[in-house]
Design a protein around this motif. Sequence first.
Motif, PDB file in Angstrom:
ATOM      1  N   ALA A  85      -0.203  -5.443  -7.686  1.00 29.89           N
ATOM      2  CA  ALA A  85       0.906  -4.804  -6.970  1.00 29.89           C
ATOM      3  C   ALA A  85       1.881  -5.842  -6.432  1.00 29.89           C
ATOM      4  N   LEU A  86       1.342  -6.960  -5.926  1.00 32.65           N
ATOM      5  CA  LEU A  86       2.195  -8.037  -5.418  1.00 32.65           C
ATOM      6  C   LEU A  86       3.003  -8.666  -6.553  1.00 32.65           C
ATOM      7  N   LYS A  87       2.360  -8.885  -7.697  1.00 29.81           N
ATOM      8  CA  LYS A  87       3.050  -9.455  -8.860  1.00 29.81           C
ATOM      9  C   LYS A  87       4.157  -8.517  -9.332  1.00 29.81           C
ATOM     10  N   LYS A  88       3.875  -7.226  -9.323  1.00 27.56           N
ATOM     11  CA  LYS A  88       4.867  -6.229  -9.730  1.00 27.56           C
ATOM     12  C   LYS A  88       6.066  -6.255  -8.777  1.00 27.56           C
ATOM     13  N   MET A  89       5.801  -6.374  -7.474  1.00 24.53           N
ATOM     14  CA  MET A  89       6.883  -6.418  -6.491  1.00 24.53           C
ATOM     15  C   MET A  89       7.736  -7.673  -6.668  1.00 24.53           C
ATOM     16  N   LEU A  90       7.088  -8.822  -6.931  1.00 20.85           N
ATOM     17  CA  LEU A  90       7.815 -10.073  -7.126  1.00 20.85           C
ATOM     18  C   LEU A  90       8.652 -10.017  -8.409  1.00 20.85           C
ATOM     19  N   ASP A  91       8.112  -9.407  -9.449  1.00 24.60           N
ATOM     20  CA  ASP A  91       8.870  -9.259 -10.702  1.00 24.60           C
ATOM     21  C   ASP A  91      10.105  -8.408 -10.493  1.00 24.60           C
ATOM     22  N   ARG A  92       9.975  -7.344  -9.721  1.00 23.61           N
ATOM     23  CA  ARG A  92      11.133  -6.503  -9.416  1.00 23.61           C
ATOM     24  C   ARG A  92      12.173  -7.279  -8.622  1.00 23.61           C
ATOM     25  N   ILE A 150       0.836  -1.211   0.000  1.00 25.50           N
ATOM     26  CA  ILE A 150       0.000   0.000   0.000  1.00 25.50           C
ATOM     27  C   ILE A 150       0.867   1.256   0.000  1.00 25.50           C
ATOM     28  N   CYS A 151       1.985   1.210   0.722  1.00 24.43           N
ATOM     29  CA  CYS A 151       2.885   2.369   0.766  1.00 24.43           C
ATOM     30  C   CYS A 151       3.679   2.524  -0.529  1.00 24.43           C
ATOM     31  N   ALA A 152       4.059   1.383  -1.143  1.00 23.57           N
ATOM     32  CA  ALA A 152       4.973   1.432  -2.286  1.00 23.57           C
ATOM     33  C   ALA A 152       4.281   1.640  -3.620  1.00 23.57           C
ATOM     34  N   ASP A 153       3.070   1.139  -3.792  1.00 23.95           N
ATOM     35  CA  ASP A 153       2.392   1.193  -5.085  1.00 23.95           C
ATOM     36  C   ASP A 153       1.438   2.392  -5.126  1.00 23.95           C
ATOM     37  N   SER A 154       1.659   3.273  -6.078  1.00 25.96           N
ATOM     38  CA  SER A 154       0.846   4.495  -6.164  1.00 25.96           C
ATOM     39  C   SER A 154      -0.614   4.204  -6.499  1.00 25.96           C
ATOM     40  N   ARG A 155      -0.874   3.053  -7.147  1.00 24.48           N
ATOM     41  CA  ARG A 155      -2.257   2.698  -7.481  1.00 24.48           C
ATOM     42  C   ARG A 155      -3.085   2.398  -6.237  1.00 24.48           C
ATOM     43  N   LEU A 156      -2.408   2.105  -5.144  1.00 26.24           N
ATOM     44  CA  LEU A 156      -3.101   1.773  -3.900  1.00 26.24           C
ATOM     45  C   LEU A 156      -3.182   2.973  -2.946  1.00 26.24           C
ATOM     46  N   THR A 177      -5.268   5.182  -2.206  1.00 22.30           N
ATOM     47  CA  THR A 177      -6.667   5.609  -2.193  1.00 22.30           C
ATOM     48  C   THR A 177      -7.203   5.480  -0.771  1.00 22.30           C
ATOM     49  N   PRO A 178      -8.325   6.128  -0.468  1.00 17.58           N
ATOM     50  CA  PRO A 178      -8.877   6.031   0.892  1.00 17.58           C
ATOM     51  C   PRO A 178      -9.129   4.596   1.342  1.00 17.58           C
ATOM     52  N   MET A 179      -9.646   3.741   0.432  1.00 12.19           N
ATOM     53  CA  MET A 179      -9.960   2.363   0.829  1.00 12.19           C
ATOM     54  C   MET A 179      -8.719   1.631   1.301  1.00 12.19           C
ATOM     55  N   TYR A 180      -7.615   1.766   0.559  1.00 15.07           N
ATOM     56  CA  TYR A 180      -6.384   1.069   0.934  1.00 15.07           C
ATOM     57  C   TYR A 180      -5.702   1.725   2.128  1.00 15.07           C
ATOM     58  N   PHE A 181      -5.957   3.001   2.328  1.00 12.49           N
ATOM     59  CA  PHE A 181      -5.456   3.662   3.548  1.00 12.49           C
ATOM     60  C   PHE A 181      -6.052   2.994   4.785  1.00 12.49           C
ATOM     61  N   PHE A 182      -7.353   2.722   4.743  1.00 11.77           N
ATOM     62  CA  PHE A 182      -8.008   2.041   5.866  1.00 11.77           C
ATOM     63  C   PHE A 182      -7.536   0.594   5.989  1.00 11.77           C
ATOM     64  N   ILE A 183      -7.364  -0.093   4.858  1.00  7.88           N
ATOM     65  CA  ILE A 183      -6.895  -1.480   4.897  1.00  7.88           C
ATOM     66  C   ILE A 183      -5.491  -1.549   5.491  1.00  7.88           C
TER      67      ILE A 183
END
Length: 311
Positions: free
Chosen positions: A300-307, A49-55, A57-63
């Motif tokens: 986002a998880l797939k992107k992190m694993l690819d990196r 949530i902190c690393a991916d800009s797509r996340l 959003t308010p919903m992911y802030f609460f998650i």
Amino acid sequence: MVEQNFTKVKEFILLGFTADLQLQRVLFLIFLIIYVFCLLGNITMIFLICADSRLHTPMYFFIGNLSFLYLWYSSLFAPKILMICITDDKSISFAGCLAQFFFAAGLDLSECYLLAAMAYDCYVAITNALLYSQAMPLRLCASLVAASYFGGFLNSTIMISKTFTLSFCDNNVIDDFFCDLPLLVKLACDVKENYQAVVCFIMASNVFTPTILILASYLFIIAAILNICSIQGHLKVFSTCGSHLTAVTLYYGSILFIYSRSSSSYALEWDKVVSVFYTVVTSVLNPLLYSLRNKDVKDALKKMLDRAKVS
């Protein structure tokens, strides 16, 4: 005459689950695996949530804040459970019991309010999708989270100040793995009606108020669903609030099972199992609920694993 606390007990003995050494070792491995998955799952969720800009959003802030709460909550119980399972030392000091109960009550009540804030966020996301970011600015989200923690720990402070003015005489054996309110009251020498009234009021009001807010939010969500004609629209709504609704069901189901029981039947084996479920296991389920059901998190998880593979 001035009221005094004639507490003689300096420590409590936590019986845990069983006296069988072989079974204790098995339970140690099970709880260790659960705790490791809890740490990895919730830390990964917060990192994504902190690393991916797509996340962002308010919903992911609460998650993310819910993951942080579960990370803290599970760490409050899991190390002591592991110690009880693997060592002969089953004691917890009076101060340690006080601290554990204070943080457990504070986090429990904070979660009630945080789930209510997330229900309101789901309602805004569904009924005002085009202006969602403007309707739920970061300042409002941060204020709701701060208010959740403030309300939870304020009431926990009141409860702890009332509970530990009780007198604990000779019996210091707790038939569980943590210091919970019904069991502490059961060990007290004198429980005044005034104390019971205050604690019942705090518990009822702090559970009842968020429950009303959650129900109201979902009533408006249902009304919005009825106005949607397309199947795709219905699926989108369920994907938005399905994980939250599951989390609410698990949390309130466990709490109602534990605290709706009479004090005479509280320390049964099933109560211990359910206690473990809502103190440790739900902390593992949280990242699963919000990742397996959510395409953005999986991407986002797939992107992190690819990196990580490229590195």
